[in-house]
Write a protein that holds these residues in place. Structure first.
Motif, mmCIF file in Angstrom:
data_model
loop_
_atom_site.group_PDB
_atom_site.id
_atom_site.type_symbol
_atom_site.label_atom_id
_atom_site.label_comp_id
_atom_site.label_asym_id
_atom_site.label_seq_id
_atom_site.Cartn_x
_atom_site.Cartn_y
_atom_site.Cartn_z
ATOM 1 N N GLN A 14 47.298 28.666 7.127
ATOM 2 C CA GLN A 14 46.713 29.328 6.642
ATOM 3 C C GLN A 14 45.812 30.401 6.761
ATOM 4 O OE1 GLN A 14 45.659 29.223 2.824
ATOM 5 N NE2 GLN A 14 44.421 31.057 3.344
ATOM 6 N N THR A 15 45.892 32.085 6.684
ATOM 7 C CA THR A 15 45.794 32.450 6.999
ATOM 8 C C THR A 15 44.050 33.243 6.804
ATOM 9 O OG1 THR A 15 47.302 33.736 7.638
ATOM 10 C CG2 THR A 15 45.535 34.816 7.531
ATOM 11 N N MET A 16 43.213 33.585 7.912
ATOM 12 C CA MET A 16 41.965 32.990 7.848
ATOM 13 C C MET A 16 41.435 35.147 7.088
ATOM 14 S SD MET A 16 38.775 32.511 8.517
ATOM 15 C CE MET A 16 37.401 32.274 9.097
ATOM 16 N N PRO A 17 40.988 34.920 6.204
ATOM 17 C CA PRO A 17 40.746 36.018 5.069
ATOM 18 C C PRO A 17 39.612 36.749 5.158
ATOM 19 C CG PRO A 17 39.964 33.840 3.643
ATOM 20 C CD PRO A 17 40.356 33.166 5.120
ATOM 21 N N PHE A 18 38.744 36.549 6.097
ATOM 22 C CA PHE A 18 37.941 37.608 6.146
ATOM 23 C C PHE A 18 37.502 37.569 8.328
ATOM 24 C CE2 PHE A 18 35.805 33.216 4.864
ATOM 25 C CZ PHE A 18 35.286 33.543 5.974
ATOM 26 N N GLY A 19 36.452 38.197 8.202
ATOM 27 C CA GLY A 19 35.957 37.947 9.076
ATOM 28 C C GLY A 19 36.186 38.754 10.923
ATOM 29 N N LYS A 20 35.754 38.585 11.724
ATOM 30 C CA LYS A 20 36.377 38.662 13.129
ATOM 31 C C LYS A 20 37.841 38.488 12.870
ATOM 32 C CE LYS A 20 35.018 38.563 18.399
ATOM 33 N NZ LYS A 20 33.658 38.187 18.947
ATOM 34 N N TYR A 21 38.741 37.527 13.098
ATOM 35 C CA TYR A 21 39.180 36.522 13.317
ATOM 36 C C TYR A 21 40.246 37.130 11.873
ATOM 37 C CZ TYR A 21 37.977 34.831 17.886
ATOM 38 O OH TYR A 21 36.793 35.005 19.110
ATOM 39 N N ALA A 22 40.633 37.103 11.676
ATOM 40 C CA ALA A 22 40.845 38.020 10.061
ATOM 41 C C ALA A 22 42.155 38.439 9.921
ATOM 42 C CB ALA A 22 40.542 39.103 8.858
ATOM 43 N N PRO A 32 35.081 27.674 19.051
ATOM 44 C CA PRO A 32 33.374 27.712 19.591
ATOM 45 C C PRO A 32 33.450 28.659 17.840
ATOM 46 C CG PRO A 32 34.198 29.078 21.210
ATOM 47 C CD PRO A 32 35.959 28.289 20.826
ATOM 48 N N TYR A 33 34.458 29.341 17.970
ATOM 49 C CA TYR A 33 34.013 30.209 16.296
ATOM 50 C C TYR A 33 34.105 28.920 15.257
ATOM 51 C CZ TYR A 33 35.299 32.711 12.333
ATOM 52 O OH TYR A 33 35.306 33.796 11.197
ATOM 53 N N LEU A 34 34.586 27.597 15.426
ATOM 54 C CA LEU A 34 35.098 26.970 14.226
ATOM 55 C C LEU A 34 33.550 25.942 14.071
ATOM 56 C CD1 LEU A 34 39.080 26.109 14.442
ATOM 57 C CD2 LEU A 34 37.697 26.314 12.281
ATOM 58 N N VAL A 35 33.104 26.191 16.264
ATOM 59 C CA VAL A 35 31.985 24.989 16.021
ATOM 60 C C VAL A 35 31.173 25.912 15.047
ATOM 61 C CG1 VAL A 35 30.510 24.192 18.271
ATOM 62 C CG2 VAL A 35 32.868 24.634 19.076
ATOM 63 N N TRP A 36 30.338 27.313 14.997
ATOM 64 C CA TRP A 36 29.389 27.966 14.388
ATOM 65 C C TRP A 36 30.071 27.387 13.582
ATOM 66 C CZ3 TRP A 36 29.190 31.165 10.547
ATOM 67 C CH2 TRP A 36 28.444 31.416 10.566
ATOM 68 N N PHE A 37 30.662 27.812 12.558
ATOM 69 C CA PHE A 37 31.365 27.232 10.906
ATOM 70 C C PHE A 37 30.419 25.943 11.170
ATOM 71 C CE2 PHE A 37 34.363 30.480 10.041
ATOM 72 C CZ PHE A 37 33.479 31.358 8.900
ATOM 73 N N SER A 39 28.533 24.324 13.060
ATOM 74 C CA SER A 39 26.956 24.461 12.821
ATOM 75 C C SER A 39 26.338 25.116 11.982
ATOM 76 C CB SER A 39 26.492 25.187 14.203
ATOM 77 O OG SER A 39 27.153 24.333 15.595
ATOM 78 N N ASN A 40 27.137 25.908 11.164
ATOM 79 C CA ASN A 40 25.797 26.627 10.265
ATOM 80 C C ASN A 40 26.975 26.024 8.554
ATOM 81 O OD1 ASN A 40 24.060 28.428 11.701
ATOM 82 N ND2 ASN A 40 26.284 28.863 13.266
ATOM 83 N N GLY A 41 28.140 25.824 8.958
ATOM 84 C CA GLY A 41 28.111 25.975 7.317
ATOM 85 C C GLY A 41 29.629 26.179 7.009
ATOM 86 N N PHE A 42 30.394 25.413 6.623
ATOM 87 C CA PHE A 42 31.598 26.076 6.239
ATOM 88 C C PHE A 42 31.608 26.462 5.332
ATOM 89 C CE2 PHE A 42 32.586 22.146 9.019
ATOM 90 C CZ PHE A 42 34.230 23.215 9.916
ATOM 91 N N PRO A 43 32.801 27.356 4.700
ATOM 92 C CA PRO A 43 32.236 27.876 3.889
ATOM 93 C C PRO A 43 32.374 26.960 2.165
ATOM 94 C CG PRO A 43 34.331 29.072 4.715
ATOM 95 C CD PRO A 43 32.917 28.171 5.848
ATOM 96 N N PRO A 44 32.283 26.894 0.967
ATOM 97 C CA PRO A 44 32.669 26.665 0.004
ATOM 98 C C PRO A 44 33.930 26.212 -0.251
ATOM 99 C CG PRO A 44 31.664 27.672 -0.800
ATOM 100 C CD PRO A 44 31.630 28.618 0.668
ATOM 101 N N GLY A 45 34.732 25.457 -0.880
ATOM 102 C CA GLY A 45 35.916 25.672 -1.550
ATOM 103 C C GLY A 45 36.924 24.867 -0.677
ATOM 104 N N LYS A 46 38.354 25.446 -0.583
ATOM 105 C CA LYS A 46 39.904 24.708 -0.098
ATOM 106 C C LYS A 46 39.257 25.033 1.150
ATOM 107 C CE LYS A 46 44.572 24.975 -0.185
ATOM 108 N NZ LYS A 46 45.215 25.260 -1.460
#
Length: 71
Positions: A14-22, A32-37, A39-46
């Motif tokens: 899957q390709t990251m659709p948004f953000g710094k690593y789009a 560290p990017y995944l750890v941030w998610f 800690s702060n919550g993954f986006p909803p959905g798939k």
């Protein structure tokens, strides 16, 4: 089991659709990017489910084993 494998391969590719690593494949996102998610919550959905799966893959040191599945 087939659905699990298909879901894993889909998440890896899957390709990251948004953000710094789009535009990057989820498996190639920095930990560290995944750890941030985590800690702060993954986006909803798939996408959120896929990011959570990739987080677990990296947490358990399985990234190298799964790299050959990148398309």
């Amino acid at each position: 089991m087939i659905d699990d494998k298909a879901a894993l391969v889909a998440a890896i590719n899957q390709t990251m659709p948004f953000g710094k690593y789009a535009g990057r494949k989820l498996l190639t996102l920095p930990e560290p990017y995944l750890v941030w998610f985590h800690s702060n919550g993954f986006p909803p959905g798939k996408l959120g489910e896929q990011l959570a799966l990739i987080y677990e893959v990296k947490l358990n040191g399985l990234e190298g084993m799964l790299r050959p599945l990148l398309k």
